[in-house]
Design an enzyme around this catalytic site. Sequence first.
Site, short mmCIF file in Angstrom:
data_model
loop_
_atom_site.label_atom_id
_atom_site.label_comp_id
_atom_site.label_asym_id
_atom_site.label_seq_id
_atom_site.Cartn_x
_atom_site.Cartn_y
_atom_site.Cartn_z
N ILE A 20 49.99 15.65 74.08
CA ILE A 20 48.89 16.18 74.79
C ILE A 20 47.65 16.22 73.74
O ILE A 20 46.53 16.20 74.03
CB ILE A 20 49.04 17.55 75.70
CG1 ILE A 20 50.10 17.15 76.83
CG2 ILE A 20 47.93 18.40 76.03
CD1 ILE A 20 50.60 18.30 77.44
N ASP A 64 52.98 24.27 59.11
CA ASP A 64 54.16 24.81 60.03
C ASP A 64 53.45 26.26 60.57
O ASP A 64 53.34 27.08 59.52
CB ASP A 64 55.38 25.22 59.31
CG ASP A 64 56.65 25.68 59.96
OD1 ASP A 64 56.32 26.61 61.06
OD2 ASP A 64 57.55 24.95 59.92
N ALA A 95 61.25 25.84 71.48
CA ALA A 95 62.37 26.89 71.75
C ALA A 95 63.70 26.03 71.42
O ALA A 95 63.67 24.97 71.51
CB ALA A 95 62.38 27.20 73.18
N TYR A 157 63.39 26.11 82.37
CA TYR A 157 62.08 26.32 81.30
C TYR A 157 62.56 27.70 80.54
O TYR A 157 62.03 27.92 79.27
CB TYR A 157 60.72 26.39 82.04
CG TYR A 157 59.68 26.23 81.37
CD1 TYR A 157 59.56 25.04 80.51
CD2 TYR A 157 58.63 27.12 81.33
CE1 TYR A 157 58.28 24.69 79.80
CE2 TYR A 157 57.57 26.82 80.43
CZ TYR A 157 57.25 25.62 79.97
OH TYR A 157 56.12 25.23 79.14
N LYS A 164 55.22 31.31 77.44
CA LYS A 164 54.00 30.62 77.77
C LYS A 164 52.98 32.07 78.62
O LYS A 164 51.99 31.98 78.55
CB LYS A 164 54.05 29.78 78.81
CG LYS A 164 54.44 28.48 78.28
CD LYS A 164 53.38 27.96 77.37
CE LYS A 164 53.80 26.58 76.97
NZ LYS A 164 53.17 26.25 75.75
N THR A 195 56.45 13.97 77.29
CA THR A 195 56.12 13.79 75.90
C THR A 195 57.42 14.29 75.14
O THR A 195 58.53 14.60 75.71
CB THR A 195 55.20 15.05 75.45
OG1 THR A 195 55.70 16.25 75.74
CG2 THR A 195 53.72 14.75 76.22
P1 NAD Z 1 54.64 17.21 71.71
O1 NAD Z 1 56.09 17.31 71.35
O2 NAD Z 1 53.93 15.97 71.64
O3 NAD Z 1 53.60 18.33 70.71
C1 NAD Z 1 54.39 19.84 70.53
C2 NAD Z 1 53.77 19.89 69.14
O4 NAD Z 1 54.41 21.16 68.77
C3 NAD Z 1 54.26 18.82 68.08
O5 NAD Z 1 53.14 18.07 67.50
C4 NAD Z 1 55.14 19.88 67.06
O6 NAD Z 1 55.21 19.10 65.90
C5 NAD Z 1 54.32 20.92 67.42
N1 NAD Z 1 55.26 22.34 66.70
C6 NAD Z 1 56.44 22.69 67.26
N2 NAD Z 1 56.77 23.82 66.45
C7 NAD Z 1 55.81 23.56 65.36
C8 NAD Z 1 55.74 24.67 64.18
N3 NAD Z 1 56.78 25.40 63.74
N4 NAD Z 1 54.37 24.40 63.31
C9 NAD Z 1 53.75 23.49 63.84
N5 NAD Z 1 53.68 22.83 64.83
C10 NAD Z 1 54.84 22.92 65.69
O7 NAD Z 1 54.58 17.71 73.17
P2 NAD Z 1 53.43 18.24 74.32
O8 NAD Z 1 54.06 18.20 75.76
O9 NAD Z 1 52.11 17.34 74.12
O10 NAD Z 1 53.20 19.72 74.00
C11 NAD Z 1 51.89 20.35 73.39
C12 NAD Z 1 51.63 21.46 74.09
O11 NAD Z 1 51.55 21.20 75.71
C13 NAD Z 1 52.74 22.44 74.18
O12 NAD Z 1 52.38 23.75 74.21
C14 NAD Z 1 53.55 22.32 75.66
O13 NAD Z 1 54.24 23.53 75.87
C15 NAD Z 1 52.38 22.27 76.31
N6 NAD Z 1 52.57 21.46 77.77
C16 NAD Z 1 53.20 20.34 77.95
C17 NAD Z 1 53.40 20.01 79.08
C18 NAD Z 1 54.56 18.67 79.25
O14 NAD Z 1 55.06 18.41 80.20
N7 NAD Z 1 54.48 17.84 78.43
C19 NAD Z 1 53.01 20.58 80.41
C20 NAD Z 1 52.12 21.97 80.29
C21 NAD Z 1 52.19 22.20 78.92
#
Ligand code: NAD
Length: 257
Positions: A20, A64, A95, A157, A164, A195
Amino acid sequence: MTLLDGKTGLVCGVANRRSIAWAIAQALAGAGMRLAFTYQGDRLKENVEELAATLPDARLYPCDVTSDEDIGAVFQAADRDLGRLDALVHSIAFARREDLEGEFVATDRDGFRVAHDVSAYSLVALTRAAVPLMERAGGGAVLAMTYYGAEKVAAGYNVMGVAKASLEASVRYLAADLGPRGIRVNALSAGPVNTLAARGIRGFTGMLKHHAEKAPLRRNVELREIGDAGLFLLSPMGSGITGEVLHVDCGYHVMAV
Ligand code: NAD
């Protein structure tokens, strides 16, 4: 001249082209914003490097978010490279796998702590570190990513829903603190998107199908639509909006039965 010419942004949370954070980055870059990215570790460096190389003059910093030292180093580097910050994107969550299986009631102290540290506290830490650079820009905007599981129980979840909820409350408290300094803080509540992070959620494919059937628009949201909503909130078009959680979920959240 485009909407965000001369503006700069830091995007945290790109893992790959399905992220995202990358969809939001593309929308911001398309409107003329100069971007810097953080990546979580060497495992993801190459992916993020490849994507960032498609944008003009993008910078890359390791971070990180559980490390205060890493966060400090990122903003020092951003100060040197960008000199100011107009936008911050927080698109990070984690998580433990075992806490996304079984019952929420089984979450132990460490699982609860890790989910909240990475997924919620990191917004507070990154935003605080961004304040001086945003003040130098004459104000700024922060955007976090959340999900409906913060408001209602979404099977599987679990602790991520509770984290969240903490993230969404943090958005409101940060908005109240930083509004007087011209800094807006908002979140997008996105519908499910396939994702890397989503694949860790038990029954995610079923969740996608359920959302598409029930949502008023009868489909799932596209990454481009999340990017566009992010652009809206982070640009001057969203200048009157702060402390808000905007649903970009094809209307799913308005439905009861
Ligand atoms: P993604 O896996 O592409 O992104 C998640 C990111 O979190 C990754 O880049 C990862 O490196 C980073 N991350 C995790 N632990 C970390 C740490 N300790 N330090 C630094 N970075 C860290 O997946 P995404 O779905 O694009 O997720 C992005 C956001 O969108 C998240 O907050 C997720 O909860 C939220 N979100 C996702 C969805 C969905 O359905 N995919 C829906 C609503 C919200």
